[in-house]
Design an enzyme around this catalytic site. Structure first.
Site, PDB file in Angstrom:
ATOM      1  N   ASP A   2      23.344  44.258  44.448  1.00 35.79           N
ATOM      2  CA  ASP A   2      23.399  45.386  43.500  1.00 35.79           C
ATOM      3  C   ASP A   2      23.008  46.713  44.154  1.00 35.79           C
ATOM      4  OD1 ASP A   2      24.291  44.491  41.048  1.00 35.79           O
ATOM      5  OD2 ASP A   2      22.292  43.955  40.317  1.00 35.79           O
TER       6      ASP A   2
ATOM      7  N   LEU B  33      44.569  31.424  32.976  1.00 35.91           N
ATOM      8  CA  LEU B  33      43.631  31.038  31.911  1.00 35.91           C
ATOM      9  C   LEU B  33      42.360  30.377  32.455  1.00 35.91           C
ATOM     10  CD1 LEU B  33      46.034  29.844  29.037  1.00 35.91           C
ATOM     11  CD2 LEU B  33      45.077  32.115  29.442  1.00 35.91           C
TER      12      LEU B  33
ATOM     13  N   TYR C 223      32.421  40.802  46.344  1.00 35.90           N
ATOM     14  CA  TYR C 223      33.406  41.228  45.336  1.00 35.90           C
ATOM     15  C   TYR C 223      33.998  42.588  45.730  1.00 35.90           C
ATOM     16  CZ  TYR C 223      34.892  43.493  41.019  1.00 35.90           C
ATOM     17  OH  TYR C 223      35.590  44.208  40.080  1.00 35.90           O
TER      18      TYR C 223
ATOM     19  N   GLY D 109      40.541  33.801  31.509  1.00 34.13           N
ATOM     20  CA  GLY D 109      41.158  34.493  30.370  1.00 34.13           C
ATOM     21  C   GLY D 109      41.373  33.543  29.206  1.00 34.13           C
TER      22      GLY D 109
END
Ligand code: UDP
Length: 330
Positions: free
Chosen positions: A285, A33, A141, A36
């Site tokens: 990006d 959590l 990531y 989430g």
């Protein structure tokens, strides 16, 4: 026997739990959590609040429940943050997955479907991207997700674990029931950020870079509805249950939209002018990411149903209008 969904209180995880329960499956959700929401967990799923880096808590869960397959969403997933705080990504994504696999191996649980990403490819050599194209992530990531794939591969060789990695392109949209949708705090993803403008929560959208080698200079992404992603997880799990070998699948619509085009679609859907201003590029990006999902269609029998960006943005808009502050009260 139940399916364990790690990260089942998050965006894609919660939608997958809804699809699993609709398909009559028994579901156990575990989530720390941190990002989430308890309210996103389907009421029919059994819930454990735990962190996958907590070996004791995982062991206790595997001992208490009859788990026959794991779907693993529990990870940090923001490109920008991964560039400023890479060690958080190594800890949550790689260390977390390592502890999870240790516990799975110790309990003889040998099937896992997990979230990977188009960010594993980095700047693609060609589009649409195929699964065996070069992987050279441009952000931390994507690097941790690629490393998770490799970790699964080595554990598979040593211990017989079977895995499917699903490389998502850009997840968006919300569940048709209107009960769950996208909610990040802070929000970093393009479509919810755009929709904050007609909601009156933001003056304008910043477009991160207009000097990319694309038709209007802004980044191109392949936007795929979250319910279509959720369905792919169920198909991938069934594929493993039926004896399928380790595999990697792209999940996208095969169509790319620039940031400016997405803003235009949102203007049409919402009827709001949505002012936009140019801003510097965001670190990490790639200019363009478009999937070939032909393999998922062929091998898994995946049939994405939302292939129109207006419909996808409309489903996100319905959720955000009815939940302007996500799962928390205004
Ligand atoms: N983007 C943008 N402005 C924002 C948020 C995102 O221009 O406020 C761009 C971002 O640079 C990328 C695209 O929108 O080119 C999609 O970004 P998002 O974070 O939604 O997904 P990602 O591609 O990182 O998975």
């Amino acid at each position: 026997m139940a399916i364990l969904v790690l990260g089942g209180a998050g965006y894609i995880g919660s939608h997958t739990v809804y699809e699993l329960i609709d398909a009559g499956r028994e579901v156990v959700v575990a989530d720390n959590l941190q990002t989430g929401f308890r309210a996103a967990v389907h009421p029919k799923a059994k819930f454990y609040q735990l962190d996958i880096r907590d070996r004791k808590a995982l062991d206790a869960l595997f001992e208490a429940e009859q788990i026959d397959g794991v779907i693993h969403f529990a990870a940090s997933s923001q490109v920008g943050e991964s560039m400023s705080d890479p060690l958080k990504y190594y800890d949550n994504n790689l260390h977390g997955t390592m502890v999870l696999l240790q516990s799975m191996v110790a309990h003889g649980i040998d099937k896992i479907v997990f979230s990977s990403t188009a960010a594993t490819y980095g700047e693609p050599e060609r589009v649409p991207i195929l699964e065996d194209d070069t992987t050279c992530p441009t952000n931390c990531y994507g690097q941790t997700k690629l490393d998770m794939e490799h970790m699964m591969g080595w554990v598979s060789r040593a211990h017989g674990l079977k895995y499917v990695a699903l490389r998502y392109f850009n997840a968006c949209g919300a569940h048709a029931s209107g009960k769950i949708g996208e909610a990040h705090n802070p929000e970093t993803h393009l479509i919810p950020i755009i929709l904050q403008v007609p909601l009156g929560q933001r003056e304008m959208v910043s477009v991160f870079g207009d000097d990319y080698p694309t038709k209007d200079g802004t980044c191109i992404r392949d936007y795929i509805h979250v319910t279509d992603l959720a369905q792919a997880h169920i198909l991938a799990l069934d594929y493993l249950m039926n004896g399928g070998e380790n595999n990697v699948f792209n999940l996208g619509n095969g169509v790319g939209f620039t940031v400016k085009e997405v803003i235009d679609v949102a203007r049409e859907v919402t009827g709001h002018p949505i002012p936009a201003k140019m801003a510097p590029r965001r670190a990490g990006d790639p200019a363009q990411l478009i999937a070939s999902s032909e393999k998922a269609v062929r091998v898994l029998g995946w049939k994405p149903e939302y292939n129109d960006l207006s419909t996808i943005v409309a489903s996100a808009w319905a959720w955000h209008k009815s939940h302007p502050h996500g799962y928390t009260e205004g």
